[in-house]
Design a protein around this motif. Structure first.
Motif, PDB file in Angstrom:
ATOM      1  N   GLY A 169       0.792  -1.219   0.000  1.00  0.00           N
ATOM      2  CA  GLY A 169       0.000   0.000   0.000  1.00  0.00           C
ATOM      3  C   GLY A 169       0.818   1.260   0.000  1.00  0.00           C
ATOM      4  N   ALA A 229     -11.575   5.485  -1.378  1.00  0.00           N
ATOM      5  CA  ALA A 229     -11.690   4.446  -2.397  1.00  0.00           C
ATOM      6  C   ALA A 229     -12.782   3.446  -2.021  1.00  0.00           C
ATOM      7  CB  ALA A 229     -10.349   3.728  -2.576  1.00  0.00           C
ATOM      8  N   SER A 248      -3.974   4.115  -7.616  1.00  0.00           N
ATOM      9  CA  SER A 248      -2.753   4.494  -6.907  1.00  0.00           C
ATOM     10  C   SER A 248      -2.535   5.990  -7.046  1.00  0.00           C
ATOM     11  CB  SER A 248      -1.534   3.804  -7.504  1.00  0.00           C
ATOM     12  OG  SER A 248      -1.683   2.435  -7.458  1.00  0.00           O
ATOM     13  N   LEU A 255      -7.196   8.118   1.724  1.00  0.00           N
ATOM     14  CA  LEU A 255      -7.340   7.632   0.349  1.00  0.00           C
ATOM     15  C   LEU A 255      -8.042   6.287   0.308  1.00  0.00           C
ATOM     16  CD1 LEU A 255      -3.904   8.748  -1.097  1.00  0.00           C
ATOM     17  CD2 LEU A 255      -6.140   9.603  -1.776  1.00  0.00           C
ATOM     18  N   ASN A 256      -7.675   5.406   1.216  1.00  0.00           N
ATOM     19  CA  ASN A 256      -8.290   4.094   1.210  1.00  0.00           C
ATOM     20  C   ASN A 256      -9.772   4.163   1.579  1.00  0.00           C
ATOM     21  OD1 ASN A 256      -6.603   1.525   0.732  1.00  0.00           O
ATOM     22  ND2 ASN A 256      -5.202   2.899   1.770  1.00  0.00           N
ATOM     23  N   SER A 261     -14.839   4.025   6.011  1.00  0.00           N
ATOM     24  CA  SER A 261     -15.681   3.746   4.855  1.00  0.00           C
ATOM     25  C   SER A 261     -17.085   3.312   5.263  1.00  0.00           C
ATOM     26  CB  SER A 261     -15.034   2.685   3.972  1.00  0.00           C
ATOM     27  OG  SER A 261     -14.780   1.530   4.719  1.00  0.00           O
ATOM     28  N   SER A 283      -2.866   7.812   3.684  1.00  0.00           N
ATOM     29  CA  SER A 283      -3.272   6.510   3.168  1.00  0.00           C
ATOM     30  C   SER A 283      -4.653   6.128   3.698  1.00  0.00           C
ATOM     31  CB  SER A 283      -2.237   5.459   3.566  1.00  0.00           C
ATOM     32  OG  SER A 283      -2.684   4.177   3.199  1.00  0.00           O
ATOM     33  N   ASP A 284      -4.912   6.423   4.982  1.00  0.00           N
ATOM     34  CA  ASP A 284      -6.234   6.151   5.542  1.00  0.00           C
ATOM     35  C   ASP A 284      -7.312   6.917   4.788  1.00  0.00           C
ATOM     36  OD1 ASP A 284      -5.190   5.959   9.042  1.00  0.00           O
ATOM     37  OD2 ASP A 284      -5.179   4.492   7.413  1.00  0.00           O
ATOM     38  N   SER A 335      -1.126   3.011  -2.730  1.00  0.00           N
ATOM     39  CA  SER A 335      -2.116   2.239  -3.485  1.00  0.00           C
ATOM     40  C   SER A 335      -3.293   1.947  -2.576  1.00  0.00           C
ATOM     41  CB  SER A 335      -1.536   0.923  -3.980  1.00  0.00           C
ATOM     42  OG  SER A 335      -0.152   0.964  -3.966  1.00  0.00           O
ATOM     43  N   THR A 336      -4.490   2.034  -3.141  1.00  0.00           N
ATOM     44  CA  THR A 336      -5.670   1.796  -2.324  1.00  0.00           C
ATOM     45  C   THR A 336      -6.284   0.447  -2.684  1.00  0.00           C
ATOM     46  OG1 THR A 336      -7.045   2.929  -3.937  1.00  0.00           O
ATOM     47  CG2 THR A 336      -6.202   4.237  -2.117  1.00  0.00           C
ATOM     48  N   TYR A 356      -9.904  -2.154  -1.467  1.00  0.00           N
ATOM     49  CA  TYR A 356     -11.094  -2.325  -0.639  1.00  0.00           C
ATOM     50  C   TYR A 356     -11.590  -3.746  -0.786  1.00  0.00           C
ATOM     51  CZ  TYR A 356     -15.667  -1.458   1.439  1.00  0.00           C
ATOM     52  OH  TYR A 356     -16.773  -1.501   2.238  1.00  0.00           O
TER      53      TYR A 356
END
Lengths: 276, 346
Positions: free
Chosen positions: A95, A171, A120, A167-168, A228, A164-165, A110-111, A113
């Motif tokens: 990631g 996503a 990315s 973005l993920n 999410s 990253s959190d 990179s994401t 789910y």
């Protein structure tokens, strides 16, 4: 007379100057060519050495009976390349991966789910003086500046982790909204109202009970951009709907808060199938 | 149906290329499929538009519906207008939730409170873009449907794309309404203009191809090493230099297509530096001049300059910084610092 004499001297001086310039140019050219010759000689020596080495390698092969158990230099190289590529792939799959650049570092986030790899995003950081973001491909609606202001100078790890959190989670939310629009479009009445961050979803959907369909309205608010799942859910039905439906709305509201959107809809479909 | 509405619909239909008329009317959805089937789309456009107006008469179209057709036309052919980019600022750090209904309400209310005679239409699209069409009137006259401004806004972004036609005086009003509706504090015009709306979006949303150094193996790497095709008798004498240029170009421009801009303009306010012996305007006052690069596709042509042998690689950063600085209008003043080259004003 005097003037012709002067003219002659002037002409001679001019000639001399021109000649001097010529000689200077010649000397310059000569110096350059000499330097070039040196360069070429060095190159030639390098190439000669390479050729020798290769020839020795060849002789080695021909001279000695090749041992099938001992891998050739080429195979070893190929294996090395393969394992390095695999290692890089592993880093990419974690990631967050990075590469040192001339002026700093370039990170790739990179994401993913639920086991699906999504987009990315890249960040080109300068680390010479203070840490600065030189370029990036993070979507404009992600609060990158805010996160950078908080953590970039003091704790790069935390900065990357928080980014990253975000973005993920984004996503993941987008994935759920896309799934809803794609797979369950037949249950949605009208359009699914969403926004760039996918942190507010409003839609009308149909619920069937005792072979009648009732419209429900759902409003999902994702208050935590690193999450999410929604923080606030309101599911409402029409005022004249039977009481059992109100219970169902509450149950749905609870479900949306705990479970991914498309999974919740999957469970509705299967629940209805089992009832009818 | 109002005569002005009829005329407006007729003129809008006339703008559409003949082969696209049917699809656009279907997208519009105002005329039913049965009604559309009564129109012969092979006749000349003049007649098609008359038929359409006739059917709209039957359905009693009003200006709001006619405006929707106009939005659809402009959404499909945005490149017929010139778009400017505006940037909004806010100081707060709360998470934005962007409620579309809320946005539309605030926008209409704000705009109408300043000027009653406006026609405002919204249309949302899949990519989270809201298109706003505004037809301007004056305090004493009805909105002129031929004097329209278009706004494209993507939720939760600080950028607004505006295509103002003639009435620039209404711009402050429009900007204020946008700021209020989107919960920002202020707005300023960026030095970025183009016919290609999507390219402007690519630039400010950073969707254009940037070349990031990563270890992730990119398949394009292989493509660069593709075997030279053709005649083995042709030897590339300058192969090293060619490859260097390719490499430098790729680093600067990336691999993908470039955003489409039509021009870059540099306003020079620098001193004319001449041979001291010539004594022409030397260091007395700035030599004002304007350099404008025009092209059907400026960035692609800049990208091909070095490989074509027409410029040295790397190109001047004044040219290559355009997508990253998100501007194509520059003011260059005299350098004041330690850096060689000119000082580019923000």
């Amino acid at each position: 007379g005097v003037f012709t004499h002067l003219e002659m001297l002037e002409a001679r001086a001019h000639e001399a100057a021109v000649k001097q310039e010529e000689t200077e140019q010649q000397e310059e050219k000569l110096a350059r060519l000499k330097a070039r010759v040196q360069e070429l000689r060095l190159q030639r020596d390098e190439l000669r050495a390479k050729v020798d080495l290769q020839q020795k390698g060849q002789l080695g092969k021909e001279g000695v009976v090749s041992d099938p158990a001992q891998p050739s230099a080429r195979t070893v190289l190929e294996w090395k390349i393969k394992s390095v590529k695999a290692m890089l792939q592993v880093f990419y799959l974690t990631g967050i991966s990075g590469k040192l650049t001339k002026r700093g570092v370039c990170f790739c986030i990179s994401t993913a789910y639920e086991g699906t790899y999504l987009d990315s995003y890249h960040l080109d950081l300068l680390t010479k003086a203070e840490v600065q973001i030189h370029r990036h491909s993070v979507p404009i609606f992600i609060p990158l500046e805010q996160i950078a202001k908080k953590y970039l100078q003091t704790d790069i790890r935390r900065f990357l982790s928080v980014l990253s959190d975000h973005l993920n989670a984004y996503a993941g939310r987008r994935y759920q909204a896309d799934q809803l629009q794609g797979r369950f479009s037949n249950r949605i009445e009208g359009t699914l109202q969403r926004n760039s961050l996918c942190n507010l979803l409003v839609f009308n959907y149909n619920v069937s009970s005792k072979s009648k369909t009732f419209p429900f309205n759902a409003r999902l608010l994702y208050g935590d951009l690193c999450c999410s799942l929604p923080t606030e859910v309101t599911v409402s039905c029409t005022p004249d709907a039977p009481a059992s439906l109100a219970e169902m709305a509450a149950a749905h509201s609870d479900l949306f808060r705990r479970v991914a959107l498309h999974k919740a809809f999957c469970s509705f479909s299967s629940a209805e199938e089992s009832v009818d | 149906m109002d005569v002005t509405v009829a005329e407006y619909i007729r003129r809008t239909v006339l703008k559409i290329p003949r082969d696209e008329i049917k699809t656009m009317l279907q997208k519009w959805g105002f005329l039913s499929e049965t009604q559309l089937q009564t129109i012969n789309f092979h006749q000349i456009k003049e007649n098609i538009s008359q038929d359409v107006v006739q059917l709209c008469e039957e359905n009693s179209a009003d200006i709001k519906q006619a405006a929707v057709l106009d939005i659809i036309y402009n959404h499909i052919y945005p490149n017929k207008r010139v778009w400017s980019v505006y940037q909004m600022n806010k100081t707060g750090e709360e998470t934005e939730f962007f409620d579309l209904t809320d946005f539309k309400k605030k926008f209409k209310r704000r705009l109408r409170s300043a000027l009653k005679n406006v026609t405002i239409n919204f249309r949302e699209y899949e990519d989270n873009a809201v298109w706003i069409r505004i037809a301007w009137g004056t305090p004493y006259t009805k909105p002129n449907q031929y004097k329209t401004s278009y706004v494209v806004y993507h939720s939760q972004t600080p950028y607004v794309f505006i295509s103002v036609s003639v009435l620039k005086s209404n711009l402050p009003l429009l900007c204020q309404a946008l700021v209020v509706a989107s919960n920002y504090h202020d707005i300023r015009e960026m030095e970025l203009r183009s016919h290609s709306l999507n390219s402007l979006k690519d630039i400010v949303f950073k969707r254009y191809s940037q070349n990031f150094q990563t270890y992730y193996p990119r398949p394009l790497q292989e493509r660069n090493m593709a075997p030279e095709s053709g005649d083995l008798r042709i030897i590339q004498e300058n192969r090293n230099e060619k490859e260097r240029i390719q490499r430098v170009n790729q680093e600067v421009f990336g691999d993908g297509p470039q955003p489409k801009l039509e021009f870059a303009q540099y306003k020079l306010e620098t001193m004319f530096k001449s041979d001291p012996k010539m004594d022409v305007l030397d260091e007395k006052e700035p030599f004002r001049c304007l350099v404008k690069f025009s092209s059907p596709h400026l960035l692609e042509s800049l990208k091909s300059l070095a490989p074509a042998g027409m410029a040295d690689a790397p190109l001047s950063p004044l040219l290559t910084c355009i997508p990253q600085k998100a501007r194509n209008y520059f003011k260059i003043r005299e350098k004041k610092g330690f850096f060689p080259g000119s000082f580019v004003s923000p």
